[in-house]
Design a protein around this motif. Structure first.
Motif, PDB file in Angstrom:
ATOM      1  N   GLU A  69      -4.111 -29.299  22.208  1.00 38.36           N
ATOM      2  CA  GLU A  69      -4.281 -30.055  20.969  1.00 38.36           C
ATOM      3  C   GLU A  69      -2.969 -30.652  20.449  1.00 38.36           C
ATOM      4  OE1 GLU A  69      -6.945 -27.969  18.087  1.00 38.36           O
ATOM      5  OE2 GLU A  69      -6.708 -26.337  19.543  1.00 38.36           O
ATOM      6  N   ILE A  70      -1.873 -30.447  21.193  1.00 36.37           N
ATOM      7  CA  ILE A  70      -0.553 -30.873  20.727  1.00 36.37           C
ATOM      8  C   ILE A  70       0.075 -31.842  21.722  1.00 36.37           C
ATOM      9  CG2 ILE A  70       1.795 -30.104  20.143  1.00 36.37           C
ATOM     10  CD1 ILE A  70       0.516 -27.325  19.506  1.00 36.37           C
ATOM     11  N   GLU A  71       0.491 -33.013  21.227  1.00 34.16           N
ATOM     12  CA  GLU A  71       1.224 -33.966  22.067  1.00 34.16           C
ATOM     13  C   GLU A  71       2.716 -33.911  21.785  1.00 34.16           C
ATOM     14  OE1 GLU A  71      -0.337 -37.891  21.548  1.00 34.16           O
ATOM     15  OE2 GLU A  71      -2.362 -37.294  22.103  1.00 34.16           O
ATOM     16  N   ILE A  72       3.054 -33.723  20.513  1.00 33.97           N
ATOM     17  CA  ILE A  72       4.451 -33.755  20.085  1.00 33.97           C
ATOM     18  C   ILE A  72       4.759 -32.480  19.305  1.00 33.97           C
ATOM     19  CG2 ILE A  72       6.172 -34.981  18.691  1.00 33.97           C
ATOM     20  CD1 ILE A  72       4.252 -37.456  18.910  1.00 33.97           C
ATOM     21  N   LEU A  73       5.850 -31.819  19.684  1.00 34.57           N
ATOM     22  CA  LEU A  73       6.336 -30.664  18.927  1.00 34.57           C
ATOM     23  C   LEU A  73       7.706 -31.010  18.372  1.00 34.57           C
ATOM     24  CD1 LEU A  73       6.179 -27.679  18.001  1.00 34.57           C
ATOM     25  CD2 LEU A  73       7.379 -27.105  20.139  1.00 34.57           C
ATOM     26  N   LEU A  88      13.018 -23.640  28.578  1.00 35.76           N
ATOM     27  CA  LEU A  88      11.990 -23.862  27.567  1.00 35.76           C
ATOM     28  C   LEU A  88      11.529 -25.322  27.585  1.00 35.76           C
ATOM     29  CD1 LEU A  88      10.420 -22.371  25.394  1.00 35.76           C
ATOM     30  CD2 LEU A  88      12.270 -22.862  23.803  1.00 35.76           C
ATOM     31  N   ARG A  89      12.471 -26.246  27.703  1.00 30.91           N
ATOM     32  CA  ARG A  89      12.104 -27.672  27.797  1.00 30.91           C
ATOM     33  C   ARG A  89      11.189 -27.904  28.995  1.00 30.91           C
ATOM     34  NH1 ARG A  89      17.844 -28.680  27.107  1.00 30.91           N
ATOM     35  NH2 ARG A  89      17.875 -29.612  29.169  1.00 30.91           N
ATOM     36  N   GLU A  90      11.479 -27.255  30.109  1.00 34.20           N
ATOM     37  CA  GLU A  90      10.658 -27.416  31.310  1.00 34.20           C
ATOM     38  C   GLU A  90       9.261 -26.836  31.117  1.00 34.20           C
ATOM     39  OE1 GLU A  90      13.187 -25.659  34.292  1.00 34.20           O
ATOM     40  OE2 GLU A  90      14.421 -27.490  34.459  1.00 34.20           O
ATOM     41  N   MET A  91       9.151 -25.722  30.387  1.00 34.00           N
ATOM     42  CA  MET A  91       7.839 -25.131  30.101  1.00 34.00           C
ATOM     43  C   MET A  91       7.002 -26.073  29.235  1.00 34.00           C
ATOM     44  SD  MET A  91       8.598 -21.134  29.372  1.00 34.00           S
ATOM     45  CE  MET A  91      10.208 -20.602  29.910  1.00 34.00           C
ATOM     46  N   PHE A  92       7.628 -26.683  28.237  1.00 32.83           N
ATOM     47  CA  PHE A  92       6.894 -27.629  27.396  1.00 32.83           C
ATOM     48  C   PHE A  92       6.468 -28.850  28.205  1.00 32.83           C
ATOM     49  CE2 PHE A  92       8.939 -25.517  23.653  1.00 32.83           C
ATOM     50  CZ  PHE A  92       7.764 -25.161  23.021  1.00 32.83           C
ATOM     51  N   LYS A  93       7.330 -29.323  29.061  1.00 36.68           N
ATOM     52  CA  LYS A  93       6.993 -30.478  29.902  1.00 36.68           C
ATOM     53  C   LYS A  93       5.792 -30.145  30.788  1.00 36.68           C
ATOM     54  CE  LYS A  93       9.034 -33.879  32.983  1.00 36.68           C
ATOM     55  NZ  LYS A  93      10.234 -34.328  33.685  1.00 36.68           N
ATOM     56  N   ALA A  94       5.788 -28.955  31.379  1.00 29.83           N
ATOM     57  CA  ALA A  94       4.668 -28.528  32.221  1.00 29.83           C
ATOM     58  C   ALA A  94       3.371 -28.435  31.416  1.00 29.83           C
ATOM     59  CB  ALA A  94       4.983 -27.195  32.885  1.00 29.83           C
ATOM     60  N   ALA A  95       3.482 -28.097  30.130  1.00 26.38           N
ATOM     61  CA  ALA A  95       2.317 -28.003  29.242  1.00 26.38           C
ATOM     62  C   ALA A  95       1.946 -29.361  28.649  1.00 26.38           C
ATOM     63  CB  ALA A  95       2.586 -26.998  28.126  1.00 26.38           C
ATOM     64  N   ARG A  96       2.683 -30.414  29.029  1.00 23.38           N
ATOM     65  CA  ARG A  96       2.454 -31.788  28.558  1.00 23.38           C
ATOM     66  C   ARG A  96       2.664 -31.935  27.055  1.00 23.38           C
ATOM     67  NH1 ARG A  96      -2.022 -34.260  32.478  1.00 23.38           N
ATOM     68  NH2 ARG A  96      -0.844 -36.100  31.928  1.00 23.38           N
ATOM     69  N   ILE A  97       3.672 -31.217  26.560  1.00 23.10           N
ATOM     70  CA  ILE A  97       4.059 -31.322  25.152  1.00 23.10           C
ATOM     71  C   ILE A  97       5.454 -31.940  25.106  1.00 23.10           C
ATOM     72  CG2 ILE A  97       4.620 -30.071  23.032  1.00 23.10           C
ATOM     73  CD1 ILE A  97       2.650 -27.891  23.919  1.00 23.10           C
ATOM     74  N   SER A  98       5.569 -33.043  24.408  1.00 20.74           N
ATOM     75  CA  SER A  98       6.868 -33.682  24.202  1.00 20.74           C
ATOM     76  C   SER A  98       7.591 -32.956  23.074  1.00 20.74           C
ATOM     77  CB  SER A  98       6.651 -35.154  23.832  1.00 20.74           C
ATOM     78  OG  SER A  98       7.854 -35.749  23.448  1.00 20.74           O
ATOM     79  N   THR A  99       8.824 -32.522  23.309  1.00 19.36           N
ATOM     80  CA  THR A  99       9.573 -31.816  22.274  1.00 19.36           C
ATOM     81  C   THR A  99      10.678 -32.702  21.728  1.00 19.36           C
ATOM     82  OG1 THR A  99      11.047 -30.828  23.920  1.00 19.36           O
ATOM     83  CG2 THR A  99       9.136 -29.527  23.234  1.00 19.36           C
ATOM     84  N   ASP A 100      10.928 -32.541  20.439  1.00 16.60           N
ATOM     85  CA  ASP A 100      11.966 -33.325  19.787  1.00 16.60           C
ATOM     86  C   ASP A 100      12.729 -32.414  18.827  1.00 16.60           C
ATOM     87  OD1 ASP A 100      13.547 -35.379  18.929  1.00 16.60           O
ATOM     88  OD2 ASP A 100      11.897 -36.639  18.218  1.00 16.60           O
ATOM     89  N   PRO A 101      13.841 -31.810  19.295  1.00 18.43           N
ATOM     90  CA  PRO A 101      14.642 -30.987  18.394  1.00 18.43           C
ATOM     91  C   PRO A 101      15.468 -31.862  17.455  1.00 18.43           C
ATOM     92  CG  PRO A 101      15.640 -31.004  20.561  1.00 18.43           C
ATOM     93  CD  PRO A 101      14.369 -31.799  20.661  1.00 18.43           C
ATOM     94  N   MET A 102      15.598 -31.408  16.219  1.00 16.87           N
ATOM     95  CA  MET A 102      16.360 -32.151  15.200  1.00 16.87           C
ATOM     96  C   MET A 102      16.667 -31.184  14.071  1.00 16.87           C
ATOM     97  SD  MET A 102      13.137 -34.431  13.754  1.00 16.87           S
ATOM     98  CE  MET A 102      12.698 -35.051  15.358  1.00 16.87           C
ATOM     99  N   SER A 103      17.368 -31.637  13.068  1.00 15.60           N
ATOM    100  CA  SER A 103      17.599 -30.770  11.907  1.00 15.60           C
ATOM    101  C   SER A 103      16.254 -30.489  11.239  1.00 15.60           C
ATOM    102  CB  SER A 103      18.552 -31.435  10.919  1.00 15.60           C
ATOM    103  OG  SER A 103      17.907 -32.521  10.283  1.00 15.60           O
ATOM    104  N   THR A 104      16.172 -29.390  10.510  1.00 12.89           N
ATOM    105  CA  THR A 104      14.917 -29.043   9.843  1.00 12.89           C
ATOM    106  C   THR A 104      14.487 -30.124   8.860  1.00 12.89           C
ATOM    107  OG1 THR A 104      15.214 -26.673  10.179  1.00 12.89           O
ATOM    108  CG2 THR A 104      13.814 -27.329   8.323  1.00 12.89           C
ATOM    109  N   GLY A 105      15.432 -30.689   8.103  1.00 18.27           N
ATOM    110  CA  GLY A 105      15.076 -31.749   7.156  1.00 18.27           C
ATOM    111  C   GLY A 105      14.451 -32.946   7.852  1.00 18.27           C
ATOM    112  N   SER A 106      15.038 -33.371   8.957  1.00 16.44           N
ATOM    113  CA  SER A 106      14.483 -34.497   9.715  1.00 16.44           C
ATOM    114  C   SER A 106      13.113 -34.149  10.284  1.00 16.44           C
ATOM    115  CB  SER A 106      15.427 -34.890  10.854  1.00 16.44           C
ATOM    116  OG  SER A 106      16.636 -35.388  10.329  1.00 16.44           O
ATOM    117  N   ALA A 107      12.963 -32.919  10.758  1.00 20.68           N
ATOM    118  CA  ALA A 107      11.683 -32.493  11.324  1.00 20.68           C
ATOM    119  C   ALA A 107      10.586 -32.494  10.255  1.00 20.68           C
ATOM    120  CB  ALA A 107      11.817 -31.117  11.959  1.00 20.68           C
ATOM    121  N   VAL A 108      10.910 -32.026   9.051  1.00 25.27           N
ATOM    122  CA  VAL A 108       9.924 -32.030   7.964  1.00 25.27           C
ATOM    123  C   VAL A 108       9.483 -33.458   7.650  1.00 25.27           C
ATOM    124  CG1 VAL A 108       9.654 -31.647   5.464  1.00 25.27           C
ATOM    125  CG2 VAL A 108      10.624 -29.841   6.910  1.00 25.27           C
ATOM    126  N   ARG A 109      10.443 -34.362   7.502  1.00 28.62           N
ATOM    127  CA  ARG A 109      10.096 -35.756   7.172  1.00 28.62           C
ATOM    128  C   ARG A 109       9.261 -36.402   8.288  1.00 28.62           C
ATOM    129  NH1 ARG A 109      15.175 -34.963   5.130  1.00 28.62           N
ATOM    130  NH2 ARG A 109      16.270 -35.842   6.926  1.00 28.62           N
TER     131      ARG A 109
END
Length: 129
Positions: A69-73, A88-109
């Motif tokens: 149910e998740i495309e972007i984390l 961990l990045r490789e595990m997310f890629k295998a699960a077909r989830i795109s990850t985007d690390p950023m500061s918490t403030g940016s992630a909230v927005r």
């Protein structure tokens, strides 16, 4: 005899934008939560990564359980941007989830914008003071 206080895992059974963050927690859906959060299709969960500086697959167990149910984390890494560990990045890629690390403030927005667009977004948000 009364069982006393029963402590349950923090869980809000719905999707809601994050209204505020800081002071070690978050506000959403007319509630507040002290500590970190996982915002998932199943709702908003209290989250306690074992070591916010060294995240592991176990820290994201609920994310992997809902991977279909998740495309972007979005991963709010605190005040500073840090990369997720390569395994961990490789595990997310295998699960077909795109990850985007950023500061918490940016992630909230970003989470709030993508949620408003009804995207298949999730967020792992490390609380900041």
């Amino acid at each position: 005899m009364s069982p006393g206080i029963v402590i349950r895992e923090a869980h809000f059974p719905g999707r809601a934008p994050i209204d505020a963050y800081g002071n070690g927690g978050f506000r959403f859906a007319d509630m507040s939560h002290r500590g970190s959060l996982l915002c998932l299709p199943s709702g908003i969960h209290g989250w306690e990564p074992s070591d916010p500086d060294a995240l592991t697959r176990d820290d994201f167990r609920l994310v992997f359980e809902q991977a279909e149910e998740i495309e972007i984390l979005l991963v709010g890494m605190g005040r500073e941007l840090r990369l997720l560990p390569k395994p961990l990045r490789e595990m997310f890629k295998a699960a077909r989830i795109s990850t985007d690390p950023m500061s918490t403030g940016s992630a909230v927005r970003t989470y709030n914008v993508l949620l408003a667009e009804d995207r298949a977004v999730a967020a792992a948000l490390i609380a900041v003071d």
